[in-house]
Scaffold this motif. Structure first.
Motif, PDB file in Angstrom:
ATOM      1  N   PHE A 173      20.403  -2.521 -41.480  1.00 59.49           N
ATOM      2  CA  PHE A 173      21.251  -2.644 -39.396  1.00 59.49           C
ATOM      3  C   PHE A 173      23.014  -2.995 -39.939  1.00 59.49           C
ATOM      4  O   PHE A 173      23.355  -4.016 -40.888  1.00 59.49           O
ATOM      5  N   LEU A 174      23.461  -2.282 -39.516  1.00 53.61           N
ATOM      6  CA  LEU A 174      24.595  -2.943 -39.553  1.00 53.61           C
ATOM      7  C   LEU A 174      24.995  -4.211 -38.607  1.00 53.61           C
ATOM      8  O   LEU A 174      24.121  -4.558 -38.101  1.00 53.61           O
ATOM      9  N   PRO A 175      26.051  -5.013 -39.010  1.00 52.74           N
ATOM     10  CA  PRO A 175      26.070  -6.433 -38.552  1.00 52.74           C
ATOM     11  C   PRO A 175      25.889  -6.866 -36.536  1.00 52.74           C
ATOM     12  O   PRO A 175      25.262  -7.720 -36.022  1.00 52.74           O
ATOM     13  N   SER A 176      26.668  -5.804 -36.130  1.00 54.49           N
ATOM     14  CA  SER A 176      26.585  -5.778 -34.838  1.00 54.49           C
ATOM     15  C   SER A 176      25.354  -5.641 -34.954  1.00 54.49           C
ATOM     16  O   SER A 176      24.717  -5.087 -32.692  1.00 54.49           O
ATOM     17  N   ILE A 190      30.738  -6.040 -57.429  1.00 48.67           N
ATOM     18  CA  ILE A 190      30.565  -7.359 -57.405  1.00 48.67           C
ATOM     19  C   ILE A 190      30.744  -7.347 -56.060  1.00 48.67           C
ATOM     20  O   ILE A 190      30.898  -8.305 -55.550  1.00 48.67           O
ATOM     21  N   ALA A 191      31.807  -6.649 -55.593  1.00 44.55           N
ATOM     22  CA  ALA A 191      32.488  -6.538 -54.505  1.00 44.55           C
ATOM     23  C   ALA A 191      31.136  -6.293 -53.070  1.00 44.55           C
ATOM     24  O   ALA A 191      31.423  -6.570 -51.881  1.00 44.55           O
ATOM     25  N   THR A 192      30.565  -5.448 -53.272  1.00 39.44           N
ATOM     26  CA  THR A 192      29.278  -4.876 -52.295  1.00 39.44           C
ATOM     27  C   THR A 192      28.405  -6.049 -52.890  1.00 39.44           C
ATOM     28  O   THR A 192      27.911  -6.280 -51.468  1.00 39.44           O
ATOM     29  N   ASN A 193      27.628  -6.023 -53.842  1.00 41.14           N
ATOM     30  CA  ASN A 193      26.425  -7.521 -53.648  1.00 41.14           C
ATOM     31  C   ASN A 193      27.445  -8.745 -52.639  1.00 41.14           C
ATOM     32  O   ASN A 193      26.951 -10.087 -52.207  1.00 41.14           O
ATOM     33  N   ARG A 194      28.637  -9.331 -52.459  1.00 39.21           N
ATOM     34  CA  ARG A 194      28.994 -10.315 -51.973  1.00 39.21           C
ATOM     35  C   ARG A 194      29.665  -9.778 -50.594  1.00 39.21           C
ATOM     36  O   ARG A 194      29.974 -11.296 -49.509  1.00 39.21           O
ATOM     37  N   GLN A 195      29.761  -8.796 -50.439  1.00 37.89           N
ATOM     38  CA  GLN A 195      30.182  -8.414 -48.956  1.00 37.89           C
ATOM     39  C   GLN A 195      29.234  -8.140 -47.893  1.00 37.89           C
ATOM     40  O   GLN A 195      29.019  -7.532 -46.703  1.00 37.89           O
ATOM     41  N   LEU A 196      28.585  -7.047 -48.568  1.00 39.04           N
ATOM     42  CA  LEU A 196      27.451  -6.397 -47.737  1.00 39.04           C
ATOM     43  C   LEU A 196      26.396  -6.570 -48.133  1.00 39.04           C
ATOM     44  O   LEU A 196      25.774  -7.015 -48.603  1.00 39.04           O
ATOM     45  N   SER A 197      26.050  -6.698 -47.527  1.00 37.16           N
ATOM     46  CA  SER A 197      24.213  -7.016 -46.773  1.00 37.16           C
ATOM     47  C   SER A 197      23.284  -6.178 -46.875  1.00 37.16           C
ATOM     48  O   SER A 197      24.114  -5.095 -46.903  1.00 37.16           O
ATOM     49  N   VAL A 198      22.114  -6.607 -47.927  1.00 36.10           N
ATOM     50  CA  VAL A 198      21.258  -5.734 -48.232  1.00 36.10           C
ATOM     51  C   VAL A 198      20.545  -4.761 -47.256  1.00 36.10           C
ATOM     52  O   VAL A 198      20.809  -3.985 -46.961  1.00 36.10           O
ATOM     53  N   LEU A 199      21.198  -5.410 -45.600  1.00 37.16           N
ATOM     54  CA  LEU A 199      20.840  -5.439 -44.343  1.00 37.16           C
ATOM     55  C   LEU A 199      22.088  -3.203 -44.708  1.00 37.16           C
ATOM     56  O   LEU A 199      21.480  -3.482 -43.802  1.00 37.16           O
ATOM     57  N   HIS A 200      22.786  -3.833 -44.669  1.00 39.23           N
ATOM     58  CA  HIS A 200      23.500  -2.808 -44.499  1.00 39.23           C
ATOM     59  C   HIS A 200      23.767  -1.484 -45.031  1.00 39.23           C
ATOM     60  O   HIS A 200      23.067  -1.513 -46.288  1.00 39.23           O
ATOM     61  N   PRO A 201      23.967  -0.607 -44.155  1.00 35.64           N
ATOM     62  CA  PRO A 201      23.154   1.007 -45.124  1.00 35.64           C
ATOM     63  C   PRO A 201      24.623   1.144 -46.076  1.00 35.64           C
ATOM     64  O   PRO A 201      24.080   1.755 -47.112  1.00 35.64           O
ATOM     65  N   ILE A 202      25.767   1.431 -46.211  1.00 34.33           N
ATOM     66  CA  ILE A 202      26.643   0.987 -47.792  1.00 34.33           C
ATOM     67  C   ILE A 202      25.743   0.197 -48.154  1.00 34.33           C
ATOM     68  O   ILE A 202      26.065   1.020 -49.566  1.00 34.33           O
ATOM     69  N   VAL A 209      33.230   2.765 -34.634  1.00 36.09           N
ATOM     70  CA  VAL A 209      32.440   1.480 -35.262  1.00 36.09           C
ATOM     71  C   VAL A 209      32.904   1.527 -36.593  1.00 36.09           C
ATOM     72  O   VAL A 209      32.326   0.592 -37.260  1.00 36.09           O
ATOM     73  N   VAL A 210      33.514   2.175 -37.914  1.00 41.60           N
ATOM     74  CA  VAL A 210      33.796   2.077 -38.918  1.00 41.60           C
ATOM     75  C   VAL A 210      34.791   0.822 -38.924  1.00 41.60           C
ATOM     76  O   VAL A 210      35.096   0.324 -39.813  1.00 41.60           O
ATOM     77  N   ARG A 211      35.737   0.599 -38.118  1.00 42.40           N
ATOM     78  CA  ARG A 211      36.476   0.013 -37.474  1.00 42.40           C
ATOM     79  C   ARG A 211      36.460  -0.961 -37.580  1.00 42.40           C
ATOM     80  O   ARG A 211      36.594  -2.305 -37.746  1.00 42.40           O
ATOM     81  N   GLN A 212      35.288  -1.722 -36.122  1.00 43.97           N
ATOM     82  CA  GLN A 212      34.738  -2.807 -36.093  1.00 43.97           C
ATOM     83  C   GLN A 212      33.305  -2.943 -36.972  1.00 43.97           C
ATOM     84  O   GLN A 212      32.979  -4.136 -36.820  1.00 43.97           O
ATOM     85  N   ASP A 213      33.348  -3.021 -38.325  1.00 43.08           N
ATOM     86  CA  ASP A 213      32.329  -3.279 -38.891  1.00 43.08           C
ATOM     87  C   ASP A 213      32.957  -4.121 -39.870  1.00 43.08           C
ATOM     88  O   ASP A 213      33.934  -4.412 -40.313  1.00 43.08           O
ATOM     89  N   PRO A 214      32.837  -5.542 -39.519  1.00 46.40           N
ATOM     90  CA  PRO A 214      33.202  -6.784 -40.117  1.00 46.40           C
ATOM     91  C   PRO A 214      33.023  -6.548 -41.732  1.00 46.40           C
ATOM     92  O   PRO A 214      33.410  -6.899 -42.765  1.00 46.40           O
ATOM     93  N   GLU A 215      31.557  -6.812 -42.351  1.00 45.79           N
ATOM     94  CA  GLU A 215      31.179  -6.572 -43.344  1.00 45.79           C
ATOM     95  C   GLU A 215      31.855  -5.294 -44.379  1.00 45.79           C
ATOM     96  O   GLU A 215      32.015  -5.869 -45.543  1.00 45.79           O
ATOM     97  N   LEU A 216      32.461  -4.092 -43.781  1.00 43.96           N
ATOM     98  CA  LEU A 216      32.705  -3.679 -44.334  1.00 43.96           C
ATOM     99  C   LEU A 216      34.220  -3.535 -44.598  1.00 43.96           C
ATOM    100  O   LEU A 216      34.504  -3.077 -45.784  1.00 43.96           O
ATOM    101  N   GLN A 217      34.844  -3.979 -43.996  1.00 43.52           N
ATOM    102  CA  GLN A 217      36.251  -3.873 -43.735  1.00 43.52           C
ATOM    103  C   GLN A 217      36.008  -5.225 -44.840  1.00 43.52           C
ATOM    104  O   GLN A 217      37.397  -5.232 -45.245  1.00 43.52           O
TER     105      GLN A 217
END
Length: 863
Positions: free
Chosen positions: A168-171, A537-549, A663-671
């Motif tokens: 899932f994306l956050p949205s 480090i940044a991936t584990n802190r800011q991107l949920s395990v649910l996040h596609p990236i 969708v890239v710009r509006q993804d809060p976890e990605l940003q």
């Protein structure tokens, strides 16, 4: 046992009369600690005693459909279910994984389970592999891929949560899971306080302030990171206390704790990797072999007398006094010593024969092989096309004076097949291996140690058969009267006989010394190991395990934080193995900080790197839009195929989840991920204009491709050739101990009388050789649990069908690339593929078996 009986009873009926209640059968796969730690068999006994008095592992399903208004709008929780038969399920020591049954009560309020909580009340931890739900009403099978250590519940503030393999994306995240998603990320960030413990799962940043001991003058080194003078990527925080004498430095672990460095628990090596003797081998080399050999060689000559002496390392071993390991047999089994160092009575350190001398013991000495390895060796990422003559310097002339090369046109034009220098440059036939500007600012200090090195320039000519011919080597030193007076140096030319031939062989050795050190410290450590850690480090802190990236990148981070932590403790630290075995000595890490100033993230892309070095030009008519100037450039040819295969896979994957740039710009976890990566992880580079803005799909695709390339193929090309090429130290010497002999000196007379002995006295000593090749043999091996590019450790890593199909296509493409590499290696017209040493280029062959193979691209910087 009441819960198990009740669940078993409910299992006789799939649903009640209204279809609102049912049971869901589940299978939990885990590894008990006593399988993984034979020294902790007591844990199993204690666990079984606890099992006699009640259920100790409980799981609760979390609804992805319905929220509980009384629980902060989190998904509704099911009733606890318990692992069945923990006590009666005997864990065989020969098998890792054990499957336990679990039966959940289900009703319409749960709906589709999207996550579950697990609580472990056993004293010891276990490794939770998966949970599979078999008969979810209206859904069927649901997979939860966990791959995580679960400690006793007292170690956590809340029960551990695991999400289903839906992406899932956050949205797009169901409301019932959103709070859980946010809370789990917050747990992984920690609070930045205190020393982190074994069971902690905190990812945080720190400076490289743990490499030295400021209380000992000989072990003082600068802190790397956090300043313009010593910029550096960040490493993982351990939270160890600061030194009392200087609170800017973190305390270091002492023996025997040196391998218990904190990294988040799930980042530690698997038990399989440890059982492959990796950890023990490193420990044996650094904590045992190094001091034993130092003691031994303090009393005996530490020189090889001839090249044949060096070959004894592979043919018979070195004779040592009996009982050299008597003090360590209690802590390290004799069988392990024998396996790692192949001991036999009083002989030990009989190494495998490196590939570079397997077919021919002397071909490494040829000029053709010297040049070929710049294109197909262990450091094929430095050579560039020469576009000005004489070679210029970018060093500030106000500080360093005139650093322009002293090589003249007249000295080389007779070897250009009838071309003038200007014509050769216009036809792009001149190339250079340039280690001048990188070394000159450090050379005066480096040469104040036992090292005696030169800044070097090696000019080469591209012949009609596609091979390179060395034309000249320039070796330079700082001016004795001061840096502002420029460089002094000599130019050396190929020679086939007499003392000139011996001097030419030494000139090549000085080039290789510098190239070996640059390879180890910059191409290898800095550009792969150190550069990738902030992304982890940044991936584990800011991107949920649910996040596609997160799901895309996670396999490419396996084991990296663990190997980097070990490196800080025993390899790159003050007085560590690298300072003893590569030429910058105590300036090793300061030198890598100096080179980090030139690190540019977009230029880590292979096409961008090749264009920057002038090794390729953009050409719309060529496949993939690039044309190589040296068509038979094995690293680039194989690498570009791998690069574009990775990029095609990343493009397909990202395009599935990100339909538009918006969708890239509006993804809060990605940003948040990209912002933290730039401002914290690579914080000393945060103001650089070259960072992608992460506003478009194309920026996302390119950035993810670069990350995967660095972690997989680039590291493989740089790492796994270390022993095949450098395991024979004459081919890749890493230290030079005296300067080029001058006519009339005793060293010159020795060179005339015994060229081999003079050569060996110049390069790495016997102790340094043994220590160096012991290390690179371990670090060039694949462990038996390696996961290679195009593979995943579980087939159920996502439930989305299209990405799974795209990943299968990626694997098929990599298998096609393997076939192409083999065909090129058998094509005798491609002279750079195997060269005089008859050693085919396989470092970018994607798959491999375990061991010392010289091929295979692991997903991650895993060693």
């Amino acid at each position: 046992m009441f819960h198990n009986i009740l669940n078993a009873f409910n299992g006789n009926s799939d649903a009640d009369g209204n279809g609102h209640r049912a049971t869901i059968k589940g299978t939990v796969v885990l590894m008990k600690k006593n399988v993984l730690d034979l020294n902790d068999l007591g844990a199993s006994v204690v666990d079984r005693l606890h099992e006699l008095v009640g259920d100790k592992v409980s799981l609760r399903l979390i609804s992805s459909d319905n929220v509980d208004s009384g629980n902060g709008l989190k998904g509704k929780l099911g009733t606890p279910a318990y692992l069945e038969d923990w006590f009666t399920t005997i864990t065989p020591l020969t098998a890792d994984e054990v499957a336990f049954k679990v039966t959940f009560e289900w009703d319409k309020e749960i709906g589709t389970p999207g996550a579950f909580l697990i609580r472990n009340d056993h004293p010891s931890e276990f490794f939770l592999r998966t949970l599979t739900l078999e008969n979810v009403p209206g859904h069927g099978v649901i997979h939860f891929v966990c791959n995580s250590w679960v400690y006793n519940a007292d170690k956590y503030k809340t029960d551990r949560i695991f999400f289903a393999n839906k992406t899932f994306l956050p949205s797009d995240t169901p409301q019932a899971l959103l709070k859980y998603r946010e809370e789990e990320l917050n747990n992984l960030r920690g609070d930045g306080q205190g020393e982190l413990k074994e069971w902690d799962r905190v990812y945080d940043y720190a400076l490289y302030n743990d490499l030295c001991n400021p209380d000992k003058p000989q072990l003082v080194r600068p802190i790397l990171g956090g300043s313009s003078q010593y910029p550096y990527p960040r490493r993982g925080r351990t939270g160890r206390s600061p030194k009392k004498s200087d609170r800017n430095f973190e305390t270091r672990l002492s023996l025997p704790l040196s391998f218990n460095i904190y990294v988040p628990r799930d980042e530690r090596f698997s038990h399989v990797k440890m059982s492959d003797a990796l950890g023990y081998a490193l420990k044996l080399i650094v904590q045992v072999l190094k001091p034993e050999l130092e003691s031994l060689f303090d009393k005996t000559p530490n020189e090889f007398d001839s090249f044949q002496d060096v070959l004894k390392l592979y043919e018979g071993g070195i004779e040592l006094p009996e009982g050299i390991f008597k003090d360590i047999r209690d802590s390290i089994p004799a069988e392990l010593i024998k396996e790692i160092f192949r001991t036999d009575g009083e002989k030990f350190l009989k190494f495998p024969t490196p590939q570079v001398i397997k077919e021919d013991k002397s071909a490494w000495r040829t000029d053709k092989e010297f040049a070929r390895e710049m294109l197909a060796g262990v450091n094929p990422v430095i050579i560039r096309c020469l576009q000005e003559f004489p070679p210029a310097s970018k060093l500030d002339p106000k500080v360093y004076g005139d650093q322009t090369s002293k090589i003249t046109k007249g000295q080389i034009e007779s070897n250009l097949d009838g071309l003038t220098v200007d014509e050769a440059i216009s036809k792009r036939k001149l190339f250079i291996l340039d280690h001048h500007d990188t070394l000159m600012p450090f050379l005066r200090r480096i040469n104040s140690t036992s090292t005696k090195a030169y800044a070097s320039r090696t000019v080469l000519f591209l012949q009609n058969d596609g091979t390179l011919k060395p034309l000249a080597i320039e070796l330079s030193l700082p001016h004795p009267e001061g840096d502002q007076f420029g460089a002094i140096g000599e130019v050396y030319f190929p020679a086939k006989q007499g003392v000139e031939s011996s001097i030419w062989e030494l000139a090549k050795a000085y080039v290789l010394v510098v190239d070996s050190g640059f390879h180890q410290l910059i191409s290898h450590w800095l550009h792969t190991h150190a550069a990738i850690e902030p992304f982890i480090i940044a991936t584990n802190r800011q991107l949920s395990v649910l996040h596609p990236i997160h799901k895309l990148l996670h396999p490419h981070f396996r084991d990296t934080m663990n190997i980097n932590a070990l490196a800080r403790q025993i390899l790159i630290n003050a007085g560590g193995a690298l300072e003893l075995t590569v030429f910058p000595a105590k300036y090793c890490m300061e030198f890598s900080s100096f080179m980090y100033k030139d690190w540019v993230f977009p230029e880590q892309a292979l096409p961008a790197d090749l264009v920057k070095r002038g090794m390729a030009v953009e050409d719309p008519s060529s496949p993939n839009g690039l044309r190589l100037l040296i068509e038979d450039y094995p690293y680039a040819v194989d690498g570009l195929e791998i690069w574009f295969a990775i990029k095609a896979w990343v493009r397909d994957y990202c395009s599935y989840y990100y339909k538009t740039d918006e969708v890239v710009r509006q993804d809060p976890e990605l940003q948040a991920w990209w912002k933290e990566l730039r401002e914290e992880g690579h914080g000393d580079k945060k103001n650089e204009p070259w960072w992608p803005k992460m506003q478009t799909r194309e920026e996302l695709i390119e950035s993810c491709t670069i990350i995967i390339w660095i972690a997989s193929a680039l590291h493989a090309a740089i790492n796994f050739g270390q022993y095949p090429f450098g395991g024979y130290p004459l081919n890749r010497p890493s230290i030079s101990r005296r300067f080029m002999p001058k006519k009339g000196s005793p060293e010159y007379d020795e060179l005339l009388a015994n060229p081999e002995k003079a050569f060996l006295k110049t390069i790495t000593s016997q102790l340094q050789t043994v220590l160096g090749i012991s290390l690179i043999e371990v670090l060039s091996r694949h462990t038996s649990d390696e996961v290679y590019l195009g593979q995943r450790d579980t087939p159920d890593w996502t439930s989305d069908a299209d990405p799974l199909e795209d990943f299968e296509e990626f694997g098929r493409r990599l298998r096609e690339i393997e076939g192409g590499i083999m065909r090129r290696n058998s094509d005798e017209t491609l002279k750079n593929r195997a060269g005089p040493v008859k050693m085919p280029y396989t470092l970018l062959y994607p798959s491999s078996e375990g061991g010392l193979t010289g091929m295979g691209i692991p997903n991650s910087v895993s060693i």
